[in-house]
Design a protein around this motif. Structure first.
Motif, PDB file in Angstrom:
ATOM      1  N   UNK A  82       9.955   7.318  -7.781  1.00 47.03           N
ATOM      2  CA  UNK A  82       9.695   8.595  -8.433  1.00 47.03           C
ATOM      3  C   UNK A  82       9.313   8.328  -9.877  1.00 47.03           C
ATOM      4  N   UNK A  83       8.237   8.939 -10.324  1.00 45.89           N
ATOM      5  CA  UNK A  83       7.781   8.843 -11.708  1.00 45.89           C
ATOM      6  C   UNK A  83       7.854  10.229 -12.340  1.00 45.89           C
ATOM      7  N   UNK A  84       8.247  10.285 -13.595  1.00 46.80           N
ATOM      8  CA  UNK A  84       8.180  11.537 -14.340  1.00 46.80           C
ATOM      9  C   UNK A  84       7.459  11.283 -15.655  1.00 46.80           C
ATOM     10  N   UNK A  85       6.770  12.315 -16.148  1.00 48.94           N
ATOM     11  CA  UNK A  85       6.192  12.260 -17.491  1.00 48.94           C
ATOM     12  C   UNK A  85       6.174  13.675 -18.057  1.00 48.94           C
ATOM     13  N   UNK A  86       6.273  13.778 -19.385  1.00 45.36           N
ATOM     14  CA  UNK A  86       6.397  15.080 -20.040  1.00 45.36           C
ATOM     15  C   UNK A  86       6.080  14.938 -21.521  1.00 45.36           C
ATOM     16  N   UNK A  87       5.959  16.080 -22.202  1.00 44.45           N
ATOM     17  CA  UNK A  87       5.728  16.048 -23.646  1.00 44.45           C
ATOM     18  C   UNK A  87       7.021  15.712 -24.383  1.00 44.45           C
ATOM     19  N   UNK A  88       6.867  15.225 -25.616  1.00 41.63           N
ATOM     20  CA  UNK A  88       8.030  14.978 -26.454  1.00 41.63           C
ATOM     21  C   UNK A  88       8.503  16.299 -27.063  1.00 41.63           C
ATOM     22  N   UNK A  89       9.486  16.244 -27.940  1.00 42.38           N
ATOM     23  CA  UNK A  89      10.052  17.463 -28.509  1.00 42.38           C
ATOM     24  C   UNK A  89       9.080  18.202 -29.425  1.00 42.38           C
ATOM     25  N   UNK A  90       7.967  17.536 -29.786  1.00 46.12           N
ATOM     26  CA  UNK A  90       6.927  18.165 -30.610  1.00 46.12           C
ATOM     27  C   UNK A  90       5.774  18.703 -29.765  1.00 46.12           C
ATOM     28  N   UNK A  91       5.886  18.551 -28.438  1.00 42.67           N
ATOM     29  CA  UNK A  91       4.856  19.089 -27.552  1.00 42.67           C
ATOM     30  C   UNK A  91       3.682  18.174 -27.319  1.00 42.67           C
TER      31      UNK A  91
END
Length: 208
Positions: free
Chosen positions: A85-94
């Motif tokens: 399973x891989x996940x990716x997302x923005x940091x706290x600054x978007x």
């Protein structure tokens, strides 16, 4: 003869009923969602399941630290081992960890991408941050599943009850309310580490 016929009829009805119950108890497959344009074009050297602490960095990532867990299952609820399973997302600054979204605003202490392979229990675990919104999108985390070189599913998970969910075009593209709700996850106070959050997202695969 009439009694024998009656018994056969009752038995047939009972078997049909048990099959209907079994089918009703099968799980619903997790809905596919678009990968989006920001799957990392340069994977980080550190690709483990801890997105908050990068090897060689003295500071943790900014944001609400979250323990994200869940199980990967088939339609009958059987745990699936050996699934990456891989996940990716923005940091706290978007901002994503992607050359097309790079800039001075990126958090250098956020890994942005992580991997985990399930064991016998089908469980996965990530240490990340609660996703934040950015222009045009409600908070979400991208998820991709692979096994043996095959891509099994790409989807997204969302923050339950976030006010921007109702206006997010990608989320609203799922017309069925139950299928849409299955992608929404509550972020609640964690029990293991005070001040951190916990979120659980179980994933059901129709084909493995």
């Amino acid at each position: 003869m009439e009694r024998r016929t009656l018994l056969k009829t009752l038995l047939a009805g009972a078997l049909a009923g048990s099959v209907q119950v079994a089918l009703a108890q099968r799980l619903a497959a997790t809905q596919r969602q678009t990968e989006g344009p920001f799957y990392p074009d340069r994977l980080p050297l550190d690709q483990d399941n801890n997105l908050v602490n990068i090897a060689g960095h003295s500071k943790p990532a900014a944001g609400e630290v979250t323990e994200l867990t869940g199980h990967i299952l088939d339609l009958d609820g059987k745990a699936l081992r050996g699934v990456t399973i891989e996940i990716w997302q923005v940091d706290n600054n978007g901002h994503y960890s992607h050359s097309g979204d790079a800039g001075a605003g990126n958090d250098p202490n956020f890994q942005g991408f992580g991997r985990f392979e399930t064991g016998q229990s089908g469980e996965y675990r990530f240490r990340t941050i609660k996703p934040v919104p950015y222009p045009g999108r409600t908070p979400h985390i991208h998820v991709k599943l692979r096994k043996g070189g095959r891509e099994l599913l790409t989807t997204q998970m969302y923050v339950q009850s976030h006010p921007l969910n109702e206006r997010d075009g990608v989320l609203r593209s799922i017309r069925d309310a139950k299928q849409r709700a299955a992608l929404m996850v509550p972020f609640v106070p964690g029990k293991e580490r005070p001040g951190e959050l916990a979120a659980r997202f179980d994933i059901v695969l129709a084909h493995v």
